[in-house]
Design a protein around this motif. Structure first.
Motif, PDB file in Angstrom:
ATOM      1  N   THR A 299      24.953 -19.276   5.254  1.00 52.08           N
ATOM      2  CA  THR A 299      25.987 -18.970   6.245  1.00 52.08           C
ATOM      3  C   THR A 299      26.742 -20.225   6.676  1.00 52.08           C
ATOM      4  O   THR A 299      27.608 -20.166   7.541  1.00 52.08           O
ATOM      5  N   GLY A 300      26.378 -21.346   6.100  1.00 50.70           N
ATOM      6  CA  GLY A 300      27.008 -22.611   6.426  1.00 50.70           C
ATOM      7  C   GLY A 300      26.185 -23.754   5.871  1.00 50.70           C
ATOM      8  O   GLY A 300      25.373 -23.559   4.970  1.00 50.70           O
ATOM      9  N   LEU A 301      26.371 -24.921   6.429  1.00 45.42           N
ATOM     10  CA  LEU A 301      25.670 -26.121   5.980  1.00 45.42           C
ATOM     11  C   LEU A 301      25.074 -26.842   7.180  1.00 45.42           C
ATOM     12  O   LEU A 301      25.662 -26.844   8.259  1.00 45.42           O
ATOM     13  N   LEU A 302      23.919 -27.451   6.964  1.00 47.07           N
ATOM     14  CA  LEU A 302      23.260 -28.238   8.006  1.00 47.07           C
ATOM     15  C   LEU A 302      23.267 -29.703   7.607  1.00 47.07           C
ATOM     16  O   LEU A 302      23.170 -30.032   6.426  1.00 47.07           O
ATOM     17  N   PHE A 303      23.378 -30.580   8.606  1.00 49.92           N
ATOM     18  CA  PHE A 303      23.326 -32.021   8.363  1.00 49.92           C
ATOM     19  C   PHE A 303      22.378 -32.657   9.367  1.00 49.92           C
ATOM     20  O   PHE A 303      22.059 -32.072  10.405  1.00 49.92           O
ATOM     21  N   SER A 304      21.920 -33.853   9.049  1.00 50.60           N
ATOM     22  CA  SER A 304      20.993 -34.571   9.926  1.00 50.60           C
ATOM     23  C   SER A 304      21.714 -34.969  11.208  1.00 50.60           C
ATOM     24  O   SER A 304      22.783 -35.596  11.149  1.00 50.60           O
ATOM     25  N   PRO A 305      21.150 -34.631  12.360  1.00 51.06           N
ATOM     26  CA  PRO A 305      21.802 -34.937  13.646  1.00 51.06           C
ATOM     27  C   PRO A 305      22.118 -36.428  13.776  1.00 51.06           C
ATOM     28  O   PRO A 305      21.283 -37.274  13.479  1.00 51.06           O
TER      29      PRO A 305
ATOM     30  N   GLU B 166      18.199 -22.730  13.303  1.00 51.09           N
ATOM     31  CA  GLU B 166      17.666 -21.374  13.159  1.00 51.09           C
ATOM     32  C   GLU B 166      18.776 -20.370  12.862  1.00 51.09           C
ATOM     33  O   GLU B 166      18.589 -19.434  12.095  1.00 51.09           O
ATOM     34  N   ILE B 167      19.929 -20.555  13.468  1.00 41.23           N
ATOM     35  CA  ILE B 167      21.031 -19.601  13.321  1.00 41.23           C
ATOM     36  C   ILE B 167      21.796 -19.831  12.013  1.00 41.23           C
ATOM     37  O   ILE B 167      22.103 -18.882  11.300  1.00 41.23           O
TER      38      ILE B 167
ATOM     39  N   PRO C 162      32.283 -19.829   8.125  1.00 35.46           N
ATOM     40  CA  PRO C 162      31.031 -20.571   7.960  1.00 35.46           C
ATOM     41  C   PRO C 162      30.966 -21.749   8.936  1.00 35.46           C
ATOM     42  O   PRO C 162      31.996 -22.229   9.412  1.00 35.46           O
ATOM     43  N   VAL C 163      29.738 -22.213   9.202  1.00 36.84           N
ATOM     44  CA  VAL C 163      29.511 -23.248  10.213  1.00 36.84           C
ATOM     45  C   VAL C 163      28.786 -24.435   9.593  1.00 36.84           C
ATOM     46  O   VAL C 163      27.825 -24.258   8.841  1.00 36.84           O
ATOM     47  N   VAL C 164      29.247 -25.633   9.927  1.00 36.11           N
ATOM     48  CA  VAL C 164      28.549 -26.867   9.580  1.00 36.11           C
ATOM     49  C   VAL C 164      27.964 -27.386  10.887  1.00 36.11           C
ATOM     50  O   VAL C 164      28.710 -27.681  11.821  1.00 36.11           O
ATOM     51  N   ALA C 165      26.620 -27.448  10.953  1.00 33.95           N
ATOM     52  CA  ALA C 165      25.967 -27.777  12.221  1.00 33.95           C
ATOM     53  C   ALA C 165      24.823 -28.767  12.028  1.00 33.95           C
ATOM     54  O   ALA C 165      24.274 -28.906  10.935  1.00 33.95           O
ATOM     55  N   SER C 166      24.458 -29.416  13.135  1.00 37.76           N
ATOM     56  CA  SER C 166      23.293 -30.297  13.153  1.00 37.76           C
ATOM     57  C   SER C 166      22.042 -29.489  12.843  1.00 37.76           C
ATOM     58  O   SER C 166      21.878 -28.370  13.340  1.00 37.76           O
ATOM     59  N   ARG C 167      21.162 -30.070  12.061  1.00 35.07           N
ATOM     60  CA  ARG C 167      19.880 -29.451  11.747  1.00 35.07           C
ATOM     61  C   ARG C 167      18.948 -29.744  12.929  1.00 35.07           C
ATOM     62  O   ARG C 167      18.101 -30.619  12.886  1.00 35.07           O
TER      63      ARG C 167
ATOM     64  N   GLU D 139      32.588 -21.094  -2.642  1.00 33.96           N
ATOM     65  CA  GLU D 139      31.239 -21.062  -2.059  1.00 33.96           C
ATOM     66  C   GLU D 139      31.313 -20.898  -0.542  1.00 33.96           C
ATOM     67  O   GLU D 139      30.518 -20.162   0.051  1.00 33.96           O
ATOM     68  N   MET D 140      32.274 -21.569   0.082  1.00 26.43           N
ATOM     69  CA  MET D 140      32.414 -21.452   1.535  1.00 26.43           C
ATOM     70  C   MET D 140      32.899 -20.064   1.934  1.00 26.43           C
ATOM     71  O   MET D 140      32.474 -19.529   2.960  1.00 26.43           O
ATOM     72  N   GLU D 141      33.763 -19.463   1.126  1.00 27.47           N
ATOM     73  CA  GLU D 141      34.178 -18.084   1.402  1.00 27.47           C
ATOM     74  C   GLU D 141      32.980 -17.139   1.327  1.00 27.47           C
ATOM     75  O   GLU D 141      32.850 -16.226   2.141  1.00 27.47           O
ATOM     76  N   GLU D 142      32.087 -17.368   0.352  1.00 20.11           N
ATOM     77  CA  GLU D 142      30.870 -16.562   0.253  1.00 20.11           C
ATOM     78  C   GLU D 142      29.991 -16.766   1.486  1.00 20.11           C
ATOM     79  O   GLU D 142      29.427 -15.811   2.024  1.00 20.11           O
ATOM     80  N   MET D 143      29.877 -18.013   1.932  1.00 17.23           N
ATOM     81  CA  MET D 143      29.097 -18.290   3.146  1.00 17.23           C
ATOM     82  C   MET D 143      29.728 -17.606   4.350  1.00 17.23           C
ATOM     83  O   MET D 143      29.012 -17.113   5.224  1.00 17.23           O
ATOM     84  N   GLY D 144      31.065 -17.572   4.393  1.00 19.72           N
ATOM     85  CA  GLY D 144      31.750 -16.864   5.471  1.00 19.72           C
ATOM     86  C   GLY D 144      31.440 -15.377   5.433  1.00 19.72           C
ATOM     87  O   GLY D 144      31.198 -14.757   6.475  1.00 19.72           O
ATOM     88  N   SER D 145      31.414 -14.792   4.246  1.00 15.74           N
ATOM     89  CA  SER D 145      31.044 -13.368   4.109  1.00 15.74           C
ATOM     90  C   SER D 145      29.601 -13.150   4.545  1.00 15.74           C
ATOM     91  O   SER D 145      29.294 -12.163   5.224  1.00 15.74           O
ATOM     92  N   ASN D 146      28.724 -14.078   4.166  1.00 15.12           N
ATOM     93  CA  ASN D 146      27.321 -13.984   4.592  1.00 15.12           C
ATOM     94  C   ASN D 146      27.201 -14.122   6.108  1.00 15.12           C
ATOM     95  O   ASN D 146      26.366 -13.459   6.738  1.00 15.12           O
TER      96      ASN D 146
END
Length: 180
Positions: free
Chosen positions: A114-120, A107-108, A96-101, A139-146
């Motif tokens: 599939t991960g979590l978004l945070f405010s840039p 979009e990805i 799973p990925v934690v990325a800037s929104r 929950e993160m393992e599920e996001m990794g599967s997704n």
């Protein structure tokens, strides 16, 4: 946790290190090189960020090995990334990925799927998301599967070809319709 990328200002490294200052118990590895290499190393030392390890530049095989072993990938970019390949590579491995929104990252990465978004640029939001992720392994393992499923459906060779051919077909039909 893992960061892979260029060590330059637009990649959000200050945000990342400030977040780690707020969440000092989570191990973080940094892979990459760039103009901020020495400054990042200094910041790690100055802020006593013991769980942060600078690995420097690694070849593709080594990088993918670290990615396979990661619990999550962090993409804290402050710029509108076009299509960060590292996200798709993480998805291919079920990470799973934690990325800037922001831009294509928003979009990805499907927040909570599939991960979590945070405010840039918001290190406290990033710290909160990473802390949550670290405490919610299932929950993160599920996001990794997704994420792996998203890779298979959208980015794997055969699926991507079908999507591309569908886009060409749609464009061709619309062109014919507009000519009449």
């Amino acid at each position: 946790a893992l960061y892979i990328g260029r060590l330059s200002p637009e990649k959000g490294l200050d945000t990342l290190l400030d977040a780690w200052h707020a969440s000092p118990h989570i191990p973080l590895k940094l892979i990459g090189d760039g103009p901020l290499f020495e400054q990042v190393q200094r910041n790690i030392n100055d802020k006593c960020l013991a769980p942060v390890t600078m690995l420097g530049k690694k070849n593709r095989s080594e990088t993918l090995s670290y990615l396979r072993a990661a619990r999550l990938l962090i993409v804290p970019s402050l710029c509108y990334e076009n299509f960060p390949l590292v996200i798709v590579e993480a998805y291919a491995m079920g990470i799973p990925v934690v990325a800037s929104r922001l831009g294509a990252m928003a979009e990805i990465v499907k927040d909570g799927i599939t991960g979590l978004l945070f405010s840039p640029g918001d290190h406290l939001d990033l710290a909160a998301k990473v802390s949550w992720a670290w405490q919610h392994c299932q929950e993160m393992e599920e996001m990794g599967s997704n994420a792996r499923q998203a890779y298979t459906e959208r980015y794997a060779k055969g699926a991507n070809y079908q999507i591309l051919m569908g886009a060409y077909s749609f464009a061709a039909k619309n062109q014919k319709a507009s000519q009449h």
